[in-house]
Motif scaffolding. Structure first.
Motif, PDB file in Angstrom:
ATOM      1  N   THR A   1       0.885  -1.315  -0.279  1.00  0.00           N
ATOM      2  CA  THR A   1      -0.080  -0.105  -0.091  1.00  0.00           C
ATOM      3  C   THR A   1       0.895   1.231  -0.111  1.00  0.00           C
ATOM      4  OG1 THR A   1      -1.487  -1.376   1.308  1.00  0.00           O
ATOM      5  CG2 THR A   1      -1.939   0.894   1.235  1.00  0.00           C
TER       6      THR A   1
ATOM      7  N   ARG B   1       1.080   5.811  -0.814  1.00  0.00           N
ATOM      8  CA  ARG B   1       0.550   6.964  -1.201  1.00  0.00           C
ATOM      9  C   ARG B   1       1.723   8.055  -1.950  1.00  0.00           C
ATOM     10  NH1 ARG B   1       2.187  10.749   2.563  1.00  0.00           N
ATOM     11  NH2 ARG B   1       2.682   9.838   4.438  1.00  0.00           N
TER      12      ARG B   1
ATOM     13  N   ARG C   1     -10.669   9.914  -0.010  1.00  0.00           N
ATOM     14  CA  ARG C   1      -9.646   9.164  -0.393  1.00  0.00           C
ATOM     15  C   ARG C   1     -10.320   7.907  -0.981  1.00  0.00           C
ATOM     16  NH1 ARG C   1      -6.968  11.890   3.790  1.00  0.00           N
ATOM     17  NH2 ARG C   1      -4.908  12.538   3.252  1.00  0.00           N
TER      18      ARG C   1
ATOM     19  N   ARG D   1      -8.979   3.934  -3.195  1.00  0.00           N
ATOM     20  CA  ARG D   1      -7.842   2.888  -3.266  1.00  0.00           C
ATOM     21  C   ARG D   1      -7.709   2.670  -4.871  1.00  0.00           C
ATOM     22  NH1 ARG D   1      -6.034   0.066   1.348  1.00  0.00           N
ATOM     23  NH2 ARG D   1      -6.117   1.327   2.877  1.00  0.00           N
TER      24      ARG D   1
ATOM     25  N   HIS E   1      -6.130  -0.266  -7.360  1.00  0.00           N
ATOM     26  CA  HIS E   1      -5.536  -1.376  -7.319  1.00  0.00           C
ATOM     27  C   HIS E   1      -4.712  -1.518  -8.678  1.00  0.00           C
ATOM     28  CE1 HIS E   1      -7.467  -3.036  -3.479  1.00  0.00           C
ATOM     29  NE2 HIS E   1      -8.204  -2.063  -3.964  1.00  0.00           N
TER      30      HIS E   1
ATOM     31  N   VAL F   1      -1.541  -1.210  -4.080  1.00  0.00           N
ATOM     32  CA  VAL F   1      -2.621  -0.511  -3.598  1.00  0.00           C
ATOM     33  C   VAL F   1      -2.176   1.173  -3.352  1.00  0.00           C
ATOM     34  CG1 VAL F   1      -4.594  -0.370  -2.205  1.00  0.00           C
ATOM     35  CG2 VAL F   1      -3.439  -2.484  -2.488  1.00  0.00           C
TER      36      VAL F   1
ATOM     37  N   VAL G   1      -3.483   4.854  -2.472  1.00  0.00           N
ATOM     38  CA  VAL G   1      -4.347   5.632  -1.708  1.00  0.00           C
ATOM     39  C   VAL G   1      -4.289   6.830  -2.478  1.00  0.00           C
ATOM     40  CG1 VAL G   1      -5.079   6.420   0.404  1.00  0.00           C
ATOM     41  CG2 VAL G   1      -3.889   4.172   0.387  1.00  0.00           C
TER      42      VAL G   1
END
Ligand SMILES: [Zn+2]
Length: 518
Positions: free
Chosen positions: A30, A32, A53, A55, A57, A71, A73
């Motif tokens: 994950t 950002r 926000r 997500r 994928h 992932v 964000v």
């Protein structure tokens, strides 16, 4: 001091890792983005006011033998510009890292594209699976289509030819830049109008190399009247060879007559055939004498009196109906020949044994008939299957006549010698074709006019007429350094690519793979 491996080092630039999970099947990381603000795509306003926000994928490069799910964000920002109609916009990333609606990171997309380009859908999907990239063949082909824009440097020297989508059913056209040695266009058919339209957009072209069937010639002369057209040298050579074959076909009657008498090698004959052969020679002698008398104007009645032969026979000879060819008779064996040949080929070569088995099948003849047949077979095999009765095919004769004398067998040499002395027109044609081909090879343009003059009254006149019709292009073929040979090479490449696509060869995809790959 060595640095410890950090996750931020394996994710694309500009992202920081928030968390990562590994299980047996895959890794999920994950991330950002590091930036605090985003730019509105409509007005360019930089906003740091986060609305919400979500997500995304994505698939990324595999890590440690496992596929990696990234992932991201991502944020939605509010645009505060008063006059911008866009209230909320989603976070954008650098296109080199992550496209707006991409399902893969840009670095993975590059690999997918190159795999698809090099291998085509299904083989590429197989390789991708081994690389831990779970990507279907359709996805691979879509990536190829998406990234390829068939742009090319405007060419000045091109080669054009047709290629088979499906043999004998559907053809397309391929155009190559001969200077840069690459394919620049595939056209969906081989209509003159299609090629003409393409040429019309490329007025800078000065030379067009093309084959000899008039369709591309027509297109080029309409769209590019000033361009030099070059006939394909390889096709010229081949057409010349074919013209000689035609000349042989036209002369087959004469050839049969001269080699019918000449290929008989008395040493090859069995005792019974010797008698037949001598009888044949006697008949030929009578024919000559009788015809000579007839030519002098002696009446049939008088010839009958002088020679003692029947009136019917003399009449036949005078009318030219008895100029026969020597043939070996095999009357009683005729119906069994196929069976005998099979036995012979299988290694059964004992005449007595063959005869006994033939008797069971109802053969009435004596052992001698069979053993003479066997003797002849044995002798014929020694002298390279020496065909005593059958003239070789036109194709074979053309080959024998153009081969080097040294590579011929004994019986072939006899055949060739007989034709050379008996059918002089054919030998002239052979010389003309050889001269034409050497003219192309040695690029001696000066010989073309005299050659055309000589060919006018020969057996290859129709080939010469074809050359006259396409004279400028043939001249260019002799002197130009450009040739369509290269285009043929590109067609081979194209066929290979097409085969890899298992019938999914839509022209845009084919174009993407052939032209993109260059
Ligand atoms: Zn805005």
């Amino acid at each position: 001091m060595q640095q410890a491996l950090r996750f931020s080092a394996v994710v694309p630039a500009g992202f920081i890792v928030e968390g990562a999970t590994f299980d047996d099947a895959a890794a999920a990381i994950t991330v950002r983005h590091t930036s605090r603000a985003g730019a509105c795509p409509r007005c360019g306003w930089s906003s740091g006011r986060v609305h919400s926000r979500y997500r995304r994928h994505l698939l990324d490069l595999p890590l440690g033998g496992k596929p990696v799910r990234l992932v991201v964000v991502a944020r939605r920002f509010r645009c505060d510009a008063v006059l911008c109609g866009q209230r909320i916009f989603t976070e954008r990333f650098d296109e080199d890292v992550l496209g707006p609606r991409a399902r893969r990171t840009a670095r993975l997309e590059q690999i997918v594209y190159h795999l698809g380009l090099a291998l085509g859908g299904r083989p590429a999907a197989n390789v991708a699976r081994r690389l831990m990239l779970p990507i279907s063949n359709d996805t691979l082909l879509r990536a190829v289509r998406r990234h390829c824009s068939p742009r090319f440097v405007p060419p000045t020297i091109v080669g054009i030819d047709d290629w088979a989508w499906r043999r004998n059913q559907r053809y397309g056209t391929i155009i190559c830049d001969l200077e840069r040695r690459r394919t620049i266009a595939l056209l969906p058919d081989r209509e003159p109008a299609t090629a003409q339209a393409w040429f019309a957009d490329q007025p800078q072209i000065v030379t067009v190399a093309r084959d000899r069937d008039g369709c591309y010639a027509l297109a080029a002369s309409k769209a590019l009247p000033k361009a030099v057209q070059v006939a394909d040298r390889w096709h010229l050579m081949e057409n010349a060879s074919h013209a000689f074959l035609d000349a042989v076909r036209k002369s087959m009657g004469k050839i049969r007559r001269v080699i019918g008498a000449a290929t008989i090698d008395p040493k090859l004959l069995s005792a019974a055939e010797h008698l037949q052969f001598e009888a044949y020679l006697r008949r030929e002698e009578i024919n000559t004498v009788v015809q000579a008398m007839a030519k002098e104007g002696i009446k049939i009645k008088e010839i009958v009196r002088r020679t003692g032969h029947s009136r019917g026979l003399i009449r036949k000879v005078v009318r030219g109906q008895r100029s026969d060819v020597f043939r070996i008779r095999q009357s009683s064996l005729e119906v069994h020949l196929q069976w005998l040949d099979e036995q012979w080929a299988a290694g059964q070569r004992n005449a007595a044994a063959l005869w006994r088995r033939l008797k069971v099948q109802g053969f009435r003849g004596s052992l001698r008939v069979v053993s003479e047949w066997a003797t002849r077979r044995r002798k014929a095999e020694k002298v390279d299957g020496g065909n005593l009765t059958r003239a070789p095919s036109a194709r074979t004769i053309a080959r024998l006549l153009t081969f080097g004398r040294d590579s011929l067998t004994k019986s072939e040499t006899v055949t060739v010698a007989a034709i050379e002395s008996g059918v002089p027109l054919l030998i002239e044609a052979r010389q003309l074709i050889a001269d034409f081909q050497s003219m192309i090879r040695t690029k001696s343009l000066a010989s073309l006019e005299p050659w055309l003059e000589r060919a006018k009254s020969s057996l290859v006149v129709s080939f010469a007429n074809g050359v006259v019709k396409d004279l400028d292009a043939v001249r260019a073929a002799i002197i130009s350094p450009w040739s369509n040979g290269q285009t043929e090479g590109q067609i081979t490449k194209l066929k290979l690519v097409k085969r890899q696509m298992y019938g999914r060869g839509k022209i845009d995809l084919l174009q993407a793979r052939v032209i993109g790959a260059a």
